[in-house]
Design a protein around this motif. Structure first.
Motif, mmCIF file in Angstrom:
data_model
loop_
_atom_site.group_PDB
_atom_site.id
_atom_site.type_symbol
_atom_site.label_atom_id
_atom_site.label_comp_id
_atom_site.label_asym_id
_atom_site.label_seq_id
_atom_site.Cartn_x
_atom_site.Cartn_y
_atom_site.Cartn_z
ATOM 1 N N ASP A 14 2.134 21.378 11.307
ATOM 2 C CA ASP A 14 3.351 21.804 10.359
ATOM 3 C C ASP A 14 2.787 21.703 8.796
ATOM 4 O OD1 ASP A 14 5.685 22.765 9.374
ATOM 5 O OD2 ASP A 14 6.181 20.598 9.376
ATOM 6 N N ASP A 16 4.903 21.804 5.595
ATOM 7 C CA ASP A 16 5.782 21.434 4.648
ATOM 8 C C ASP A 16 6.249 19.863 5.203
ATOM 9 O OD1 ASP A 16 7.098 20.996 2.373
ATOM 10 O OD2 ASP A 16 8.671 22.691 2.460
ATOM 11 N N GLY A 17 6.082 18.819 4.552
ATOM 12 C CA GLY A 17 6.584 17.488 4.949
ATOM 13 C C GLY A 17 5.277 16.803 5.688
ATOM 14 N N ASP A 214 7.099 17.354 11.111
ATOM 15 C CA ASP A 214 8.024 16.249 10.539
ATOM 16 C C ASP A 214 9.510 16.490 10.841
ATOM 17 O OD1 ASP A 214 8.526 18.558 8.921
ATOM 18 O OD2 ASP A 214 9.184 17.456 7.391
ATOM 19 N N ASP A 219 9.531 21.062 15.171
ATOM 20 C CA ASP A 219 8.190 20.761 15.807
ATOM 21 C C ASP A 219 8.107 20.086 16.896
ATOM 22 O OD1 ASP A 219 7.143 21.785 13.126
ATOM 23 O OD2 ASP A 219 7.961 19.846 12.365
HETATM 24 MG MG LIG Z 1 7.799 20.742 8.220
#
Ligand SMILES: [Mg+2]
Length: 265
Positions: A14, A16-17, A214, A219
């Protein structure tokens, strides 16, 4: 050395984060990718955000010091396009509620995208969140679906983090069309299985695969549904306390992405 990265052959990652927060890379992200490359691991970046194209994400990562090929990105928009292709429907007229990035992903697989009020005659409506969503788009999508068009949503994310708070994501736009038509869409993105099936088809068969993400409800839940090992990072929107409370339990919880390369205790 007993490192988490040595337990797997392929990683779904993933963005972002995990790799960055906004425009800042997470700690030692670039070095971690070097270690993954040195160990011969394959990777595919997987994100529910359908606004950018794969090229746009590759450019963003390059800016953060992480060289990547556009083919290594599977956005929910590209996954929706590959789903339409897999169903053998790219020749059908398609109306896109979404960004230019989403439209170009559909066109990249040979999809014929209708513009403006021509969209009412579409046989497929693909919906992804974007900042210029309008009543006109809502009306065209609604009329096309009422007339029998298939309804495909890139994802159902309620919102996404921005510096001033949580901005509305694809979910509220999908919900508007759902309420207007009474029709439930096929959803492609995390935590649904489709994006994972499409992702796994892009790896050589047979390897051990883990997802690094995250979000528990996206996820990790999606990875579990797809039968993958799951690795949660605490550098994004989930805290250790949320993991303790929640019904969704990842296989591994690490402070941040770089912990893939440090010895397991
Ligand atoms: Mg994320």
């Amino acid at each position: 050395m007993n490192r988490l990265l040595d337990r797997f052959d392929h990683f779904l990652i993933d963005l972002d984060g995990v790799v960055y927060l906004g425009d800042q890379p997470t700690p030692c992200a670039a070095e971690t990718f070097t270690a993954l490359n040195d160990a011969g691991k394959r990777r595919l970046f997987i994100t529910n955000d359908p606004r950018r194209t794969a090229d746009g994400y590759a450019t963003k990562l390059a800016r953060l010091g992480i060289p990547a090929d556009p083919a290594e990105f599977l956005t929910s928009g590209r996954a929706a396009a590959l789903y339409v292709q897999r169903e053998g429907k790219t020749g059908r007229p398609i109306f896109v509620v979404g960004s230019d990035g989403l439209r170009s992903e559909i066109e990249a697989v040979g999809g014929s995208v209708l513009r403006g009020s021509d969209g009412m005659t579409a046989e497929i409506v693909v919906v992804g969140g974007h900042e210029h969503f309008s009543y006109q788009e809502l009306k065209i999508a609604t009329l096309a679906i009422q007339r029998g068009a298939a309804f495909i949503a890139t994802n159902r994310d309620a919102n996404f983090p921005m510096p001033d708070g949580l901005w509305p994501g694809t979910g509220p736009i999908v919900a508007a069309i759902e309420v207007a038509t009474g029709i439930t869409p096929v959803v492609v993105g995390k935590p649904e299985k489709l994006i994972f099936e499409i992702a796994l088809d892009l790896f050589p068969p047979g390897g051990r695969c883990a997802i690094v993400g995250d979000r528990l409800d996206s996820d990790i839940l999606g990875g579990q549904r797809a039968g993958l090992a799951t690795i949660l990072v605490l550098s994004g929107c989930t805290t250790a306390a949320m993991v303790e409370r929640g019904p969704i339990q990842p296989d591994y919880v690490i402070e941040n992405f770089s912990r893939l390369t440090t010895p397991l205790s």
